[in-house]
Motif scaffolding. Structure first.
Motif, short mmCIF file in Angstrom:
data_model
loop_
_atom_site.label_atom_id
_atom_site.label_comp_id
_atom_site.label_asym_id
_atom_site.label_seq_id
_atom_site.Cartn_x
_atom_site.Cartn_y
_atom_site.Cartn_z
N ALA A 1 5.58 -0.59 9.19
CA ALA A 1 4.15 0.61 8.83
C ALA A 1 3.44 -1.01 8.83
CB ALA A 1 4.36 0.84 7.54
N ALA A 2 2.65 -0.76 9.27
CA ALA A 2 1.82 -2.38 9.55
C ALA A 2 0.97 -2.11 7.96
CB ALA A 2 0.27 -1.10 10.28
N PRO A 3 0.72 -3.16 7.93
CA PRO A 3 0.27 -3.58 6.39
C PRO A 3 -1.43 -3.06 6.28
CG PRO A 3 0.37 -5.30 7.50
CD PRO A 3 0.88 -3.97 8.93
N VAL A 4 -1.40 -2.55 4.96
CA VAL A 4 -2.27 -1.73 4.21
C VAL A 4 -3.50 -2.43 2.98
CG1 VAL A 4 -3.02 0.38 2.87
CG2 VAL A 4 -1.28 0.52 4.42
N PRO A 5 -4.39 -3.02 3.35
CA PRO A 5 -5.64 -3.48 3.00
C PRO A 5 -5.96 -3.08 1.25
CG PRO A 5 -6.47 -2.92 5.26
CD PRO A 5 -5.19 -2.36 5.35
N LEU B 1 -7.91 -4.58 -8.15
CA LEU B 1 -8.37 -4.14 -9.90
C LEU B 1 -8.15 -5.28 -10.64
CD1 LEU B 1 -7.93 -0.47 -9.53
CD2 LEU B 1 -9.67 -1.90 -8.58
N TYR B 2 -7.10 -5.37 -10.67
CA TYR B 2 -6.31 -6.33 -11.82
C TYR B 2 -5.33 -7.35 -11.82
CZ TYR B 2 -5.18 -8.07 -16.41
OH TYR B 2 -4.05 -8.55 -17.44
N VAL B 3 -5.30 -8.57 -11.73
CA VAL B 3 -3.97 -9.10 -12.23
C VAL B 3 -4.20 -10.37 -12.81
CG1 VAL B 3 -3.75 -9.34 -9.09
CG2 VAL B 3 -5.63 -11.35 -10.52
N PRO B 4 -3.41 -9.85 -13.72
CA PRO B 4 -2.84 -11.15 -15.18
C PRO B 4 -3.06 -12.32 -15.18
CG PRO B 4 -0.76 -9.83 -14.12
CD PRO B 4 -1.78 -9.87 -13.13
N THR B 5 -3.32 -12.99 -14.11
CA THR B 5 -3.45 -14.62 -13.06
C THR B 5 -4.20 -14.53 -12.64
OG1 THR B 5 -1.80 -15.59 -12.97
CG2 THR B 5 -1.79 -15.34 -14.72
N THR B 6 -4.28 -15.97 -12.07
CA THR B 6 -5.06 -16.36 -10.73
C THR B 6 -3.90 -16.40 -10.06
OG1 THR B 6 -5.42 -18.08 -11.36
CG2 THR B 6 -7.48 -17.17 -11.80
N ASP B 7 -2.47 -16.33 -10.34
CA ASP B 7 -1.56 -16.14 -9.79
C ASP B 7 -1.58 -15.39 -8.51
OD1 ASP B 7 0.45 -17.07 -7.78
OD2 ASP B 7 2.07 -17.41 -9.80
N THR B 8 -1.55 -14.90 -7.26
CA THR B 8 -1.45 -13.49 -6.06
C THR B 8 0.11 -13.54 -5.46
OG1 THR B 8 -3.38 -15.24 -4.92
CG2 THR B 8 -3.64 -13.17 -6.94
N ARG B 9 0.76 -14.24 -5.95
CA ARG B 9 1.75 -14.55 -4.97
C ARG B 9 2.09 -12.90 -4.86
NH1 ARG B 9 5.25 -19.48 -7.89
NH2 ARG B 9 4.30 -17.50 -9.85
N ARG B 10 2.90 -13.21 -3.66
CA ARG B 10 4.11 -11.73 -2.86
C ARG B 10 4.61 -11.48 -4.37
NH1 ARG B 10 6.87 -11.17 2.21
NH2 ARG B 10 7.97 -9.34 1.88
N VAL B 11 4.40 -9.95 -4.26
CA VAL B 11 5.08 -9.17 -5.50
C VAL B 11 6.24 -8.35 -4.78
CG1 VAL B 11 4.93 -7.22 -7.05
CG2 VAL B 11 3.24 -9.46 -7.36
N ASP B 12 7.70 -8.68 -4.87
CA ASP B 12 8.31 -8.08 -3.96
C ASP B 12 8.91 -6.81 -5.44
OD1 ASP B 12 9.46 -9.46 -1.64
OD2 ASP B 12 9.37 -10.78 -3.39
N GLY B 13 9.45 -5.29 -5.02
CA GLY B 13 9.36 -3.89 -4.92
C GLY B 13 10.46 -3.38 -4.51
N HIS B 14 10.63 -1.73 -4.56
CA HIS B 14 10.59 -0.71 -4.73
C HIS B 14 9.46 0.23 -4.68
CE1 HIS B 14 12.77 -0.05 -8.25
NE2 HIS B 14 12.38 1.05 -7.52
N LEU B 15 9.90 1.21 -3.96
CA LEU B 15 8.54 2.12 -3.58
C LEU B 15 8.93 3.12 -5.37
CD1 LEU B 15 6.49 2.74 -0.46
CD2 LEU B 15 5.93 0.81 -1.72
N ALA C 1 12.10 2.75 -0.14
CA ALA C 1 11.74 1.73 0.18
C ALA C 1 11.42 0.34 -0.45
CB ALA C 1 11.17 1.99 1.26
N ARG C 2 12.08 -1.83 0.02
CA ARG C 2 11.32 -2.36 -0.24
C ARG C 2 10.26 -2.29 0.05
NH1 ARG C 2 13.82 -3.94 -4.17
NH2 ARG C 2 13.01 -5.93 -4.33
N ALA C 3 9.47 -3.25 -0.30
CA ALA C 3 7.95 -3.46 0.17
C ALA C 3 7.58 -4.63 -0.59
CB ALA C 3 6.86 -2.24 -0.26
N ALA C 4 6.11 -5.22 -0.30
CA ALA C 4 5.82 -6.59 -0.88
C ALA C 4 4.06 -6.09 -1.10
CB ALA C 4 6.07 -7.77 -0.18
N LEU C 5 3.30 -7.21 -2.12
CA LEU C 5 2.21 -6.86 -2.70
C LEU C 5 1.98 -8.38 -1.85
CD1 LEU C 5 1.30 -4.75 -4.74
CD2 LEU C 5 0.66 -4.51 -3.28
N GLU C 6 1.55 -9.72 -0.84
CA GLU C 6 1.03 -10.86 -0.21
C GLU C 6 -0.33 -10.16 0.33
OE1 GLU C 6 3.10 -13.58 1.75
OE2 GLU C 6 3.45 -11.73 2.67
#
Length: 290
Positions: free
Chosen positions: A149-153, A157-171, A279-284
């Motif tokens: 799938a193409a990345p979805v922008p 709404l909220y991030v715990p810190t200013t750190d916006t590194r990649r978050v990996d997980g399954h859906l 499925a595996r996915a990431a927020l980046e």
């Protein structure tokens, strides 16, 4: 993955489908090269369900155990899939894909993780051809073909810190109200290690609040790595509310101290892109990458 020659079994484990919409969707599936069989009781009606509980359950069991069926496609959401969960077989004899959303979220709890079963959160046949947009149909076809799938922008709404590194997980996730209805049962969802996708329809704000609190207290969201909100169709706020629905949802999910995003194109509106449960996915970079 080629679709030509694969067989779809249409089941209606919940609400009464509009067969005009279903037939148009069946024609679309056939244009994709799929063969379609309609379950024996899909056209039945019993109160607000698509037939009696035992008949809906029998159609589902038959589709999941028939070696000639490749894809089990839910005709409509509504309410009632919970009655069919005990009909899910202990094992599925060959590779199958189940497609649905909304009330079919109940089926995800029974089927996800079972060998030979792939679960796709995607349009039911009550809306595939008639209620969702072209992008949703293209997404559904691509998911069936197991294309990337193409990345979805997304809207942050909220991030715990200013750190916006990649978050990996399954859906994981689905319909909030249905997830809450399974809390405390043997089919309760687990979101440990998950990027949790959530949507709902025709629920007042306080009811969504109540459902999320039930999920929180049941431990369903424990271990979640992020939350991504879809569409909330016809979910009104109280009159003269001085807050938005996103404000409320952030307040409810913020205690997990993980990123919260919005605007993923799933739900009961025109946008309902398909995704595979587990499925595996990431927020980046404020995008969901699959």
């Amino acid at each position: 993955m080629k679709l030509d020659g694969k067989t779809v079994a249409v089941v209606a484990p919940a609400g009464v489908p509009d067969m005009t919409h279903v037939e148009q969707s069946i024609a679309l599936l056939e244009s994709w090269g799929l063969r379609v069989q309609v379950g024996a009781h899909v056209r039945d009606r019993y109160r607000y369900h698509a037939g009696k509980h035992e008949d809906r359950a029998a159609d589902l069991h038959r589709a999941l155990t028939d070696p000639s069926v490749d894809i089990v496609w839910v005709a409509r959401g509504g309410y009632g899939s919970v009655y069919t969960l005990r009909a899910v077989p202990e094992t599925v004899p060959c590779a199958k894909t189940l497609v649905g959303f909304s009330d079919a979220t109940a089926l995800f709890g029974a089927l996800h993780g079972m060998p030979n079963v792939r679960v796709i959160h995607g349009p039911t046949l009550n809306g595939l051809a008639t209620k969702h947009d072209d992008a949703s149909r293209e997404s559904m076809l691509a998911e069936l073909r197991e294309e990337r799938a193409a990345p979805v922008p997304l809207q942050r709404l909220y991030v715990p810190t200013t750190d916006t590194r990649r978050v990996d997980g399954h859906l994981a996730g689905g319909n909030i109200t249905v997830l809450a209805s399974l809390a405390g049962t043997q089919w309760q969802a687990s979101c440990d290690g998950a990027i949790v996708l959530l949507e709902d329809v025709t629920e007042l704000a306080y009811r969504i609040d109540r459902s999320i609190m039930q999920l929180r207290e049941a431990g369903v969201f424990d271990g979640a790595r992020a939350f991504v909100l879809g569409d909330f169709i016809r979910c009104p706020l109280p009159e003269n509310a001085d807050f938005t629905l996103h404000d409320m949802l952030v307040d409810l999910l913020k205690p997990y101290d993980v990123p919260i995003y919005a605007d993923f194109p799933i739900g009961h509106g025109t946008r309902n892109h398909a995704w595979t449960y587990g499925a595996r996915a990431a927020l980046e970079g404020d995008q969901l990458v699959r």
